[in-house]
Motif scaffolding. Structure first.
Motif, PDB file in Angstrom:
ATOM      1  N   GLU A  24       0.836  -1.262   0.350  1.00 49.34           N
ATOM      2  CA  GLU A  24       0.156   0.029   0.113  1.00 49.34           C
ATOM      3  C   GLU A  24       0.471   1.539   0.064  1.00 49.34           C
ATOM      4  O   GLU A  24       1.361   1.903   0.894  1.00 49.34           O
ATOM      5  N   PRO A  25       1.121   1.745  -1.111  1.00 46.70           N
ATOM      6  CA  PRO A  25       2.430   2.898  -1.299  1.00 46.70           C
ATOM      7  C   PRO A  25       1.898   3.988  -0.454  1.00 46.70           C
ATOM      8  O   PRO A  25       0.707   4.510  -0.212  1.00 46.70           O
ATOM      9  N   ALA A  26       3.159   4.238   0.666  1.00 46.75           N
ATOM     10  CA  ALA A  26       2.657   5.472   1.597  1.00 46.75           C
ATOM     11  C   ALA A  26       4.170   6.281   1.037  1.00 46.75           C
ATOM     12  O   ALA A  26       4.533   7.078   1.657  1.00 46.75           O
ATOM     13  N   ALA A  27       4.737   6.299  -0.337  1.00 47.27           N
ATOM     14  CA  ALA A  27       5.807   6.887  -0.751  1.00 47.27           C
ATOM     15  C   ALA A  27       6.126   6.773  -2.050  1.00 47.27           C
ATOM     16  O   ALA A  27       5.434   5.520  -2.402  1.00 47.27           O
ATOM     17  N   GLU A  28       6.683   7.763  -2.792  1.00 45.58           N
ATOM     18  CA  GLU A  28       6.624   7.290  -4.267  1.00 45.58           C
ATOM     19  C   GLU A  28       7.520   8.534  -4.799  1.00 45.58           C
ATOM     20  O   GLU A  28       8.130   9.169  -4.820  1.00 45.58           O
ATOM     21  N   VAL A  29       8.327   7.467  -6.080  1.00 44.84           N
ATOM     22  CA  VAL A  29       9.271   7.859  -6.506  1.00 44.84           C
ATOM     23  C   VAL A  29       9.393   7.720  -7.942  1.00 44.84           C
ATOM     24  O   VAL A  29       9.044   6.916  -8.640  1.00 44.84           O
ATOM     25  N   ASP A  30       9.690   9.423  -8.687  1.00 45.39           N
ATOM     26  CA  ASP A  30       9.068   9.366  -9.656  1.00 45.39           C
ATOM     27  C   ASP A  30      10.034   9.699 -10.971  1.00 45.39           C
ATOM     28  O   ASP A  30      10.781  10.942 -10.114  1.00 45.39           O
ATOM     29  N   GLY A  31      10.864   9.681 -11.686  1.00 37.46           N
ATOM     30  CA  GLY A  31      11.675  10.085 -12.280  1.00 37.46           C
ATOM     31  C   GLY A  31      12.481   9.273 -13.265  1.00 37.46           C
ATOM     32  O   GLY A  31      12.710   8.493 -14.298  1.00 37.46           O
ATOM     33  N   ALA A  32      13.415   9.840 -14.196  1.00 38.69           N
ATOM     34  CA  ALA A  32      14.426   9.637 -14.860  1.00 38.69           C
ATOM     35  C   ALA A  32      14.960   8.045 -14.651  1.00 38.69           C
ATOM     36  O   ALA A  32      15.136   7.953 -13.059  1.00 38.69           O
ATOM     37  N   ALA A  33      14.933   6.735 -15.504  1.00 41.58           N
ATOM     38  CA  ALA A  33      15.402   5.607 -14.860  1.00 41.58           C
ATOM     39  C   ALA A  33      16.476   5.751 -13.891  1.00 41.58           C
ATOM     40  O   ALA A  33      16.783   5.307 -12.328  1.00 41.58           O
ATOM     41  N   ASP A  34      17.858   6.439 -14.584  1.00 44.47           N
ATOM     42  CA  ASP A  34      18.918   6.130 -13.232  1.00 44.47           C
ATOM     43  C   ASP A  34      18.717   7.204 -12.488  1.00 44.47           C
ATOM     44  O   ASP A  34      19.503   7.056 -11.473  1.00 44.47           O
ATOM     45  N   ASP A  35      17.866   8.207 -12.326  1.00 41.84           N
ATOM     46  CA  ASP A  35      17.847   9.400 -11.166  1.00 41.84           C
ATOM     47  C   ASP A  35      16.808   8.043 -10.227  1.00 41.84           C
ATOM     48  O   ASP A  35      17.108   8.223  -8.552  1.00 41.84           O
TER      49      ASP A  35
END
Length: 207
Positions: free
Chosen positions: A172-183
């Motif tokens: 149950e996502p409590a965090a999200e990470v989004d961006g270029a794969a490298d980052d």
């Protein structure tokens, strides 16, 4: 780039940066370490995995002294390549209770372990190379971190991770990470990055 080749490429890059920085240089990416401690860690891990890959686990004993550690590591890198050149589906020793491991799993683990520590060695240089990982390699590293390493470390993964190529949703996502794969790859490993992070990634932290 194949994963076995990636170990060599990133180990070479790590060694170049480490030798240029010198053993006493601090490692900004890992503030508790000097370059000598970083290289000793990587050499230890490579030697340790040689034993796991051939089902003869042992605790390595790196020699004292910078030059001796570098020479010992060179030997362990050759042994690692030989050990990981076996059938990738062959069972290997697993230090994670309840989880099996194969030679292919250890090849993948070492490719990403070495790549991340290459970034650490390069951070010790005032004007180091600006290494960037391909989307293919970085996405594989994200997947390895989330689906292989995290559960084996017993860490909780309630996170949604998005790159232009893939999305992972765990728990149950409590965090999200989004961006270029490298980052995103760097963000999950707690290295400097330009990804967008919402929430707390601490429960995912790898050692």
């Amino acid at each position: 780039m194949q994963l076995l080749e990636a170990i060599d490429v990133h180990a070479d890059g790590l060694k170049r940066a480490a030798c240029a920085a010198g053993p006493a240089a601090p490692v900004p990416n890992c503030p508790k370490w000097t370059v000598d401690e970083l290289v000793t860690h990587v050499a230890f891990v490579h030697c340790f995995v040689v034993g796991l890959a051939v089902n003869r686990p042992a605790k390595p004993a790196p020699p004292p002294g910078w030059d001796d550690v570098l020479g010992w590591w060179d030997g362990q890198r050759l042994a690692l390549r030989e050990a990981l050149s076996r059938d990738p589906e062959a069972l290997a020793f697993s230090p994670y209770p309840g989880f099996a491991s194969t030679v292919g799993d250890w090849t993948r683990r070492m490719a990403h372990e070495t790549a991340i520590h290459r970034l650490d060695a390069e951070s010790a240089l005032e004007d180091g190379p600006k290494t960037r990982f391909s989307p293919e390699f970085a996405n594989d590293g994200i997947d390895e971190f989330l689906t292989y390493l995290t559960p084996r470390l017993g860490n909780r993964a309630d996170v949604r991770v998005t790159t232009p190529e893939r999305t992972w949703t765990l728990g149950e996502p409590a965090a999200e990470v989004d961006g270029a794969a490298d980052d995103v790859y760097r963000a999950l490993w707690g290295r400097p990055h330009r990804a967008s992070v919402t929430g707390d990634l601490a429960p995912l932290a790898a050692p």
